[in-house]
Design a protein around this motif. Structure first.
Motif, PDB file in Angstrom:
ATOM      1  N   HIS A  15       5.604-111.954 -84.144  1.00  0.00           N
ATOM      2  CA  HIS A  15       5.720-110.516 -84.373  1.00  0.00           C
ATOM      3  C   HIS A  15       5.534-110.134 -85.846  1.00  0.00           C
ATOM      4  O   HIS A  15       5.462-108.961 -86.171  1.00  0.00           O
ATOM      5  CB  HIS A  15       7.047-109.978 -83.819  1.00  0.00           C
ATOM      6  CG  HIS A  15       7.012-109.836 -82.319  1.00  0.00           C
ATOM      7  ND1 HIS A  15       7.900-109.066 -81.620  1.00  0.00           N
ATOM      8  CD2 HIS A  15       6.178-110.364 -81.406  1.00  0.00           C
ATOM      9  CE1 HIS A  15       7.610-109.132 -80.326  1.00  0.00           C
ATOM     10  NE2 HIS A  15       6.574-109.934 -80.177  1.00  0.00           N
ATOM     11  N   LYS A  17       7.112-111.964 -88.854  1.00  0.00           N
ATOM     12  CA  LYS A  17       8.166-112.248 -89.840  1.00  0.00           C
ATOM     13  C   LYS A  17       7.616-112.825 -91.126  1.00  0.00           C
ATOM     14  O   LYS A  17       7.939-112.358 -92.209  1.00  0.00           O
ATOM     15  CB  LYS A  17       9.151-113.300 -89.301  1.00  0.00           C
ATOM     16  CG  LYS A  17      10.121-112.823 -88.304  1.00  0.00           C
ATOM     17  CD  LYS A  17      11.057-113.953 -87.909  1.00  0.00           C
ATOM     18  CE  LYS A  17      10.333-115.235 -87.539  1.00  0.00           C
ATOM     19  NZ  LYS A  17       9.590-115.160 -86.293  1.00  0.00           N
ATOM     20  N   GLN A  39       1.740-116.659 -95.969  1.00  0.00           N
ATOM     21  CA  GLN A  39       2.818-117.428 -95.329  1.00  0.00           C
ATOM     22  C   GLN A  39       3.455-118.372 -96.333  1.00  0.00           C
ATOM     23  O   GLN A  39       3.654-119.546 -96.075  1.00  0.00           O
ATOM     24  CB  GLN A  39       2.278-118.237 -94.138  1.00  0.00           C
ATOM     25  CG  GLN A  39       1.313-117.461 -93.274  1.00  0.00           C
ATOM     26  CD  GLN A  39       1.930-117.010 -91.975  1.00  0.00           C
ATOM     27  OE1 GLN A  39       2.588-117.760 -91.286  1.00  0.00           O
ATOM     28  NE2 GLN A  39       1.749-115.760 -91.640  1.00  0.00           N
ATOM     29  N   LYS A 132       3.204-103.935 -87.259  1.00  0.00           N
ATOM     30  CA  LYS A 132       1.814-103.908 -86.763  1.00  0.00           C
ATOM     31  C   LYS A 132       1.397-102.508 -86.312  1.00  0.00           C
ATOM     32  O   LYS A 132       0.654-102.365 -85.326  1.00  0.00           O
ATOM     33  CB  LYS A 132       1.619-104.909 -85.599  1.00  0.00           C
ATOM     34  CG  LYS A 132       2.015-106.344 -85.946  1.00  0.00           C
ATOM     35  CD  LYS A 132       1.375-107.355 -85.024  1.00  0.00           C
ATOM     36  CE  LYS A 132       1.997-108.732 -85.244  1.00  0.00           C
ATOM     37  NZ  LYS A 132       1.439-109.775 -84.393  1.00  0.00           N
ATOM     38  N   ALA A 163       2.853-105.094 -91.882  1.00  0.00           N
ATOM     39  CA  ALA A 163       3.018-106.185 -92.856  1.00  0.00           C
ATOM     40  C   ALA A 163       1.651-106.606 -93.354  1.00  0.00           C
ATOM     41  O   ALA A 163       1.480-107.029 -94.485  1.00  0.00           O
ATOM     42  CB  ALA A 163       3.748-107.354 -92.218  1.00  0.00           C
ATOM     43  N   LYS A 164       0.652-106.441 -92.472  1.00  0.00           N
ATOM     44  CA  LYS A 164      -0.688-106.867 -92.844  1.00  0.00           C
ATOM     45  C   LYS A 164      -1.240-105.985 -93.961  1.00  0.00           C
ATOM     46  O   LYS A 164      -1.781-106.484 -94.945  1.00  0.00           O
ATOM     47  CB  LYS A 164      -1.596-106.769 -91.618  1.00  0.00           C
ATOM     48  CG  LYS A 164      -2.935-107.407 -91.828  1.00  0.00           C
ATOM     49  CD  LYS A 164      -3.718-107.427 -90.554  1.00  0.00           C
ATOM     50  CE  LYS A 164      -5.161-107.813 -90.832  1.00  0.00           C
ATOM     51  NZ  LYS A 164      -6.016-107.387 -89.711  1.00  0.00           N
TER      52      LYS A 164
HETATM   53  P1  GDP Z   1       5.892-114.896 -87.216  1.00  0.00           P
HETATM   54  O1  GDP Z   1       5.655-115.910 -86.149  1.00  0.00           O
HETATM   55  O2  GDP Z   1       6.844-113.836 -86.760  1.00  0.00           O
HETATM   56  O3  GDP Z   1       6.264-115.485 -88.543  1.00  0.00           O
HETATM   57  O4  GDP Z   1       4.525-114.088 -87.393  1.00  0.00           O
HETATM   58  P2  GDP Z   1       3.408-114.202 -88.511  1.00  0.00           P
HETATM   59  O5  GDP Z   1       3.824-113.505 -89.750  1.00  0.00           O
HETATM   60  O6  GDP Z   1       2.953-115.602 -88.602  1.00  0.00           O
HETATM   61  O7  GDP Z   1       2.291-113.257 -87.864  1.00  0.00           O
HETATM   62  C1  GDP Z   1       1.687-113.545 -86.617  1.00  0.00           C
HETATM   63  C2  GDP Z   1       0.297-112.950 -86.583  1.00  0.00           C
HETATM   64  O8  GDP Z   1       0.357-111.520 -86.613  1.00  0.00           O
HETATM   65  C3  GDP Z   1      -0.583-113.350 -87.759  1.00  0.00           C
HETATM   66  O9  GDP Z   1      -1.884-113.547 -87.277  1.00  0.00           O
HETATM   67  C4  GDP Z   1      -0.507-112.147 -88.685  1.00  0.00           C
HETATM   68  O10 GDP Z   1      -1.663-112.027 -89.479  1.00  0.00           O
HETATM   69  C5  GDP Z   1      -0.398-111.001 -87.695  1.00  0.00           C
HETATM   70  N1  GDP Z   1       0.316-109.834 -88.266  1.00  0.00           N
HETATM   71  C6  GDP Z   1       1.527-109.840 -88.858  1.00  0.00           C
HETATM   72  N2  GDP Z   1       1.860-108.576 -89.243  1.00  0.00           N
HETATM   73  C7  GDP Z   1       0.831-107.768 -88.882  1.00  0.00           C
HETATM   74  C8  GDP Z   1       0.574-106.352 -89.003  1.00  0.00           C
HETATM   75  O11 GDP Z   1       1.361-105.566 -89.519  1.00  0.00           O
HETATM   76  N3  GDP Z   1      -0.601-105.913 -88.476  1.00  0.00           N
HETATM   77  C9  GDP Z   1      -1.500-106.742 -87.879  1.00  0.00           C
HETATM   78  N4  GDP Z   1      -2.627-106.216 -87.410  1.00  0.00           N
HETATM   79  N5  GDP Z   1      -1.294-108.067 -87.755  1.00  0.00           N
HETATM   80  C10 GDP Z   1      -0.146-108.581 -88.249  1.00  0.00           C
END
Ligand code: GDP
Ligand code: MG
Length: 596
Positions: A15, A17, A39, A132, A163-164
């Motif tokens: 999601h 994080k 990351q 997102k 976050a992106k």
């Molecule tokens: P975690 O498992 O919760 O730590 O999630 P990650 O930070 O690794 O994110 C999982 C995926 O979602 C990755 O491919 C990120 O690039 C994507 N992602 C995270 N935040 C966003 C956002 O705000 N928008 C979009 N479009 N993708 C996001």
């Protein structure tokens, strides 16, 4: 202390994080842009490769709030997968608040709920964050409804972020300082600090991660671990700011590290209390619950002389992985090793990979098993988690196996496929309900033994990644178990034996023989592979002998090529274990459990 905030980010896996942590870290400028990479808190290779967080990580961020005050924000990034709930729970014990992150396109998932409950158990103040929002399919209103209905939180408080793209980060930082409470504690009281993690540094010894609750600690202090009365002199204290940043003192409310020349690895325990030797605090913390392993397997070094090295490596890894349980073990085929308990299959794989990478060991991991409760004919009750130690069937009166209550959330279109998968695994469907018009929550009771190996992977593949899975342990229930023996070249290999439900034993036996035939390379002679139940052969495959020496192709002329080929073979060999006269590759030991 009123300008400290200790918080954690919790969410379902994927999601966002880690991405959100990246943005928070970047926005406070503790690390130069040229040193930044995505990351950043997932520092282990295995985390980067798999794109998941396995270890909690702490980082201390300086933040100047809108009203001009300077804050120190301690962010603890936590893993999302069910296997690492234990890790999350420890991280939460050192926080006052949590950001509960929900993906605006996926909504609330199994782990969102599980993590929320954990946060509530620790009385944390929670800020919902909807992430997102940049995605076209984001549905903020729908997620807000879920936050109110499924989580019982006020959607009005929710902060919207991408976050992106970095949107909503300033608002989130303000929410953190305004909505989360500062730590409580008495800076003038005797030192009382809680160890929530630790790791081993080859140059400095054990690095203790701790939260100071009362008092303060500085270099030169004599400290004591309250559980075992070990006394050390503090060499350095400091903050985690991607790198260790030494400080003069750490005081009440702060989260940081301590180095104290701790060479006896087992002195440091998660949950233990650190205090001053001469002026101790009155009472230690209650400590953490011991992790309860559910999957068991043995680890052996490929080269028997590496046993001592493996022993030290496991002890050091345990520092950084409090959930890992182990004891000495030995096998007729594989020599000395360790019987280990894990929180799940992913945990097992992570331990294997970390031992191999961080400690440069080559290992054999035997087929994982759950623990069975046996009542013997003579009235004795025993617990068996190692197929090699399963008693003679004539001595057994009854066997019980562990069951779980599985909670599976999937889009409605996958209902049939999930039902089929669970039925094949001897599951009982207890209930299902619609969470929304298209999302379904299905409850199954399943034998844990049918889930440990590849259930989660299967679920992910049949639901194209949309299925989420979480479980609780239920009781042990009566079952009909048999021991499946595997014979390689006529010899029983104890490390390949498995305990299987009677109805599935023959099919499993055939499958295991097929897998081993694929995994074991041809050798100079023919190798029969057999599966047997109680002495009766139920399946058989044969690996034919290879015909030519591999170097024969090189015609003798090209020496360097020949040497390369031999070296390549030698390297491959490090991953092979001689069992009797047969070389068995590492992968074969786990392959016997694969269901196809
Ligand atoms: P975690 O498992 O919760 O730590 O999630 P990650 O930070 O690794 O994110 C999982 C995926 O979602 C990755 O491919 C990120 O690039 C994507 N992602 C995270 N935040 C966003 C956002 O705000 N928008 C979009 N479009 N993708 C996001
Ligand atoms: Mg992550």
């Amino acid at each position: 202390m009123k300008n400290i905030r200790n918080f954690s980010i919790i969410a379902h896996i994927d999601h966002g994080k880690s991405t959100l942590s990246d943005r928070l870290i970047q926005s406070t400028g503790i690390i130069a842009d040229r040193d930044f990479h995505d990351q950043i808190l997932d520092s282990m290779d295995i985390e980067r490769e798999r794109g998941i967080t396995i270890k909690s990580q702490t980082v201390c961020l300086p933040y100047k709030a809108a009203d001009g005050q300077l804050f120190s924000l301690n962010l603890i990034d936590t893993p999302g997968h069910v296997d690492f709930t234990y890790e999350v729970s420890r991280a939460l014990a050192s926080c006052e608040g949590a950001l509960l992150l929900v993906d605006a396109t996926q909504g609330v998932e199994a782990q969102t709920l599980a993590n929320l409950y954990l946060a509530m158990e620790h009385n944390l103040t929670i800020i919902p964050v909807i992430n997102k929002i940049d995605l076209p399919s984001a549905n903020v209103e729908w997620v807000k409804e879920q936050i109110a209905d499924d989580l019982g939180l006020d959607p009005f408080d929710a902060v919207l972020t991408s976050a992106k793209e970095g949107t909503g980060i300033p608002e989130l930082l303000e929410a953190i300082v305004n909505q989360l409470p500062p730590p409580e504690g008495d800076a003038d009281a005797p030192l009382k600090a809680m160890i929530f993690d630790s790791h081993y540094d080859p140059y400095r010894g054990t690095v203790v991660h701790m939260r100071i609750v009362d008092g303060s600690v500085k270099a030169g202090d004599e400290i004591r671990f309250m559980s075992n009365d070990a006394v050390y002199k503090v060499e350095e204290v400091g903050l985690f700011q991607i790198v260790r940043n030494p400080q003069k003192t750490l005081s009440a409310g702060q989260v940081g590290y301590m180095i104290a020349g701790i060479k006896t690895v087992s002195d440091t325990r998660c949950g233990d209390t650190v205090t001053h030797h001469k002026k101790p605090c009155a009472k230690a913390f209650g400590g953490f619950h011991e992790a309860k392993p559910v999957v068991f397997s043995s680890i052996y070094p490929v080269a028997s002389d590496d046993y001592e090295e493996l022993a030290t490596a496991i002890e050091k890894l345990k520092l950084n992985d409090a959930a890992l349980m182990y004891e000495k073990d030995s096998s007729a085929a594989l020599g000395f090793g360790f019987r280990c308990g894990f929180l799940g299959m992913l945990h097992l794989e992570v331990v294997q990979e970390r031992l191999e990478r961080e400690f440069d060991l080559s290992l054999i991991i035997t087929a994982p098993s759950v623990s069975y409760h046996l009542e013997l004919m003579d009235g004795e009750n025993i617990v068996v988690d190692n197929p090699a130690l399963y008693p003679d069937p004539t001595l057994i009166k009854s066997v019980k196996e562990p069951f779980i209550k599985a909670n599976i959330i999937v889009p409605e279109r996958y209902m049939g496929a999930v039902m089929k998968l669970c039925m094949e695994r001897r599951g009982i469907n207890r209930n299902y309900q619609y969470l929304t018009s298209s999302r379904l929550e299905m409850i199954f009771e399943l034998p844990l033994g049918e889930v440990v190996y590849d259930f989660y992977d299967k679920l992910k593949s049949i639901t194209q990644g949309y299925g989420s899975f979480d479980y609780d342990m239920l009781e042990h229930r009566e079952t009909n178990l048999v021991k499946l023996d595997i014979l390689v070249n006529g010899e029983k290999v104890d490390a390949l034996a498995q305990l299987v439900h009677k109805d599935k034993a023959e099919a499993r036996g055939r499958m295991a023989c097929e897998r081993l035939k694929e995994e074991i390379p041809r050798q100079q002679f023919k190798i029969p592979i057999q599966a047997a139940i109680g002495g009766k052969i139920v399946a058989r495959e044969t690996i034919s002998a290879f015909r030519k020496d591999v170097t024969a192709k090189c015609y003798g002329g090209d020496i360097s090529r020949k040497r390369k080929l031999l070296e390549k073979q030698k390297k491959g060999k490090k991953r092979m274990k001689m069992v009797g006269q047969v070389e068995i590759p590492q992968a074969a030991f786990l392959s016997v459990l694969k269901t196809g």
